[in-house]
Design a protein around this motif. Structure first.
Motif, mmCIF file in Angstrom:
data_model
loop_
_atom_site.group_PDB
_atom_site.id
_atom_site.type_symbol
_atom_site.label_atom_id
_atom_site.label_comp_id
_atom_site.label_asym_id
_atom_site.label_seq_id
_atom_site.Cartn_x
_atom_site.Cartn_y
_atom_site.Cartn_z
ATOM 1 N N LEU A 121 31.653 18.438 11.311
ATOM 2 C CA LEU A 121 30.555 17.944 10.567
ATOM 3 C C LEU A 121 30.627 18.295 9.208
ATOM 4 O O LEU A 121 29.953 17.531 8.437
ATOM 5 N N ASP A 122 30.865 19.734 8.790
ATOM 6 C CA ASP A 122 30.571 19.952 7.541
ATOM 7 C C ASP A 122 31.399 19.113 6.690
ATOM 8 O O ASP A 122 31.141 18.559 5.575
ATOM 9 N N GLY A 123 32.669 18.922 7.410
ATOM 10 C CA GLY A 123 33.528 18.188 6.422
ATOM 11 C C GLY A 123 33.165 16.564 6.105
ATOM 12 O O GLY A 123 33.423 16.030 5.068
ATOM 13 N N GLN A 124 32.696 16.220 7.397
ATOM 14 C CA GLN A 124 32.057 14.696 7.293
ATOM 15 C C GLN A 124 30.986 14.673 6.264
ATOM 16 O O GLN A 124 30.694 13.545 5.616
ATOM 17 N N ILE A 125 30.009 15.720 6.294
ATOM 18 C CA ILE A 125 28.668 15.458 5.498
ATOM 19 C C ILE A 125 29.432 15.661 3.959
ATOM 20 O O ILE A 125 28.816 15.067 3.187
ATOM 21 N N ASN A 126 30.328 16.542 3.720
ATOM 22 C CA ASN A 126 30.879 16.793 2.425
ATOM 23 C C ASN A 126 31.463 15.416 1.817
ATOM 24 O O ASN A 126 31.250 15.015 0.574
ATOM 25 N N GLN A 127 32.294 14.842 2.683
ATOM 26 C CA GLN A 127 33.010 13.267 2.233
ATOM 27 C C GLN A 127 31.804 12.251 1.917
ATOM 28 O O GLN A 127 32.000 11.770 0.855
ATOM 29 N N LEU A 128 30.833 12.339 2.805
ATOM 30 C CA LEU A 128 29.860 11.362 2.627
ATOM 31 C C LEU A 128 29.021 11.533 1.292
ATOM 32 O O LEU A 128 28.686 10.627 0.705
ATOM 33 N N ALA A 129 28.609 12.915 1.217
ATOM 34 C CA ALA A 129 27.945 13.140 0.075
ATOM 35 C C ALA A 129 28.646 12.948 -1.242
ATOM 36 O O ALA A 129 28.225 12.429 -2.536
ATOM 37 N N ASP A 130 29.960 13.113 -1.435
ATOM 38 C CA ASP A 130 30.802 13.018 -2.463
ATOM 39 C C ASP A 130 30.912 11.524 -2.718
ATOM 40 O O ASP A 130 30.656 11.051 -3.847
ATOM 41 N N LEU A 156 20.140 21.070 5.703
ATOM 42 C CA LEU A 156 21.416 21.165 6.315
ATOM 43 C C LEU A 156 22.365 20.833 5.017
ATOM 44 O O LEU A 156 23.460 21.428 4.778
ATOM 45 N N ILE A 157 22.046 19.665 4.144
ATOM 46 C CA ILE A 157 22.584 19.422 2.872
ATOM 47 C C ILE A 157 23.122 20.645 2.036
ATOM 48 O O ILE A 157 24.083 20.745 1.610
ATOM 49 N N SER A 158 21.953 21.273 1.798
ATOM 50 C CA SER A 158 22.027 22.373 0.859
ATOM 51 C C SER A 158 22.843 23.461 1.416
ATOM 52 O O SER A 158 23.756 23.855 0.658
ATOM 53 N N LEU A 161 26.579 21.818 1.394
ATOM 54 C CA LEU A 161 27.290 22.024 0.032
ATOM 55 C C LEU A 161 27.490 23.407 -0.589
ATOM 56 O O LEU A 161 28.404 23.709 -1.298
ATOM 57 N N GLU A 162 26.589 24.147 -0.159
ATOM 58 C CA GLU A 162 26.739 25.716 -0.803
ATOM 59 C C GLU A 162 28.084 26.430 0.047
ATOM 60 O O GLU A 162 28.809 27.091 -0.819
ATOM 61 N N ALA A 163 28.120 26.127 0.920
ATOM 62 C CA ALA A 163 29.273 26.749 1.993
ATOM 63 C C ALA A 163 30.285 26.191 1.326
ATOM 64 O O ALA A 163 31.468 26.902 1.413
ATOM 65 N N ARG A 164 30.506 24.976 0.678
ATOM 66 C CA ARG A 164 31.959 24.298 0.306
ATOM 67 C C ARG A 164 31.952 25.080 -1.252
ATOM 68 O O ARG A 164 33.399 25.050 -1.525
ATOM 69 N N LEU A 165 30.875 25.265 -1.800
ATOM 70 C CA LEU A 165 31.277 25.936 -3.167
ATOM 71 C C LEU A 165 31.653 27.377 -3.026
ATOM 72 O O LEU A 165 32.388 27.893 -3.980
ATOM 73 N N ILE A 166 31.094 27.978 -2.017
ATOM 74 C CA ILE A 166 31.437 29.492 -2.000
ATOM 75 C C ILE A 166 31.992 29.804 -0.467
ATOM 76 O O ILE A 166 31.431 29.474 0.279
ATOM 77 N N GLN A 167 33.107 30.246 -0.597
ATOM 78 C CA GLN A 167 33.819 30.368 0.591
ATOM 79 C C GLN A 167 34.159 32.151 0.688
ATOM 80 O O GLN A 167 34.447 32.769 -0.400
ATOM 81 N N VAL A 168 34.103 32.756 1.866
ATOM 82 C CA VAL A 168 34.384 34.102 2.034
ATOM 83 C C VAL A 168 35.787 34.127 2.627
ATOM 84 O O VAL A 168 36.056 33.469 3.577
ATOM 85 N N THR A 169 36.619 34.948 1.914
ATOM 86 C CA THR A 169 37.800 35.284 2.280
ATOM 87 C C THR A 169 37.737 36.102 3.653
ATOM 88 O O THR A 169 36.931 37.082 3.783
ATOM 89 N N PRO A 170 38.853 36.221 4.419
ATOM 90 C CA PRO A 170 38.813 37.191 5.573
ATOM 91 C C PRO A 170 38.575 38.461 5.159
ATOM 92 O O PRO A 170 38.172 39.366 6.156
ATOM 93 N N ASP A 171 38.823 39.010 4.055
ATOM 94 C CA ASP A 171 38.648 40.443 3.630
ATOM 95 C C ASP A 171 37.077 40.710 3.505
ATOM 96 O O ASP A 171 36.659 41.826 2.905
ATOM 97 N N GLY A 172 36.336 39.587 3.330
ATOM 98 C CA GLY A 172 34.983 39.571 2.922
ATOM 99 C C GLY A 172 34.525 39.329 1.515
ATOM 100 O O GLY A 172 33.487 39.530 1.170
ATOM 101 N N GLU A 173 35.648 39.104 0.822
ATOM 102 C CA GLU A 173 35.492 38.532 -0.718
ATOM 103 C C GLU A 173 34.797 37.145 -0.913
ATOM 104 O O GLU A 173 35.638 36.170 -0.463
#
Length: 179
Positions: A121-130, A156-158, A161-173
């Protein structure tokens, strides 16, 4: 509801719109609830339950002036669509043309659950927002209006969209995906 079960050597078609009587609940039903049970397919088989919202009992029970009548659910019928002995021969099952069960490497897979859990659903929200923001760039700065346009809560939008811009790598970075 139309259900199709394909076996090794034959196919069964079930159609809830084609009851023998006009209504299986003798004129008391205002809404029918159908439940397809296959969660314990190996031991129980596949069952279709249909329940009714009993209008006759509701009308008799609600005599207060000005109150809305409330139809309560009543247990109806259960029908065995496939016994546990038949499960090993099922190739697939569809409901209203949509694949629900399918055989993979000799085992039945609950495709409905697999699809429901894998669709983001995150992907669908991102696509529709774009899409909406490309059509109206002012929406980028007005998340409340964007949320209203999409029918999604503003918080939820916030968050999405925030999760799309900042992603955490498996090592926590934390990394910024836009860079």
């Amino acid at each position: 509801m139309k259900i199709e079960i394909r076996y090794d050597d034959h196919t069964k078609y079930f159609d809830t719109d084609q009851f023998v009587e006009e209504s299986p609940f003798s004129g008391i039903d205002v809404l029918t609830l159908y439940e397809l049970h296959y969660e314990e397919i190996a031991t129980q088989g596949i069952w279709l339950s249909c329940h009714c919202f009993d209008l006759k009992r509701t009308v008799e029970a609600t005599t207060c002036a000005g109150s809305w009548p409330v139809a309560k659910i009543s247990s109806g019928w259960q029908m065995l669509l496939a016994s546990r002995d038949q499960i090993g021969h099922i190739l697939s099952m569809t409901v209203e043309g949509r694949l629900v069960l399918a055989r993979c490497r000799g085992r039945l897979v609950n495709v409905a659950t697999l699809e429901a859990k894998s669709i983001s659903l995150d992907g669908q929200i991102n696509q529709l927002a774009d899409l909406l923001c490309r059509e109206d760039p002012s929406l980028y700065a007005d998340q409340a209006r964007l949320a209203a346009e999409m029918g999604v809560p503003e918080d939820l939008i916030s968050e999405v969209l925030e999760a799309r811009l900042i992603q955490v790598t498996p090592d926590g970075e934390a990394i910024n995906k836009d860079r």
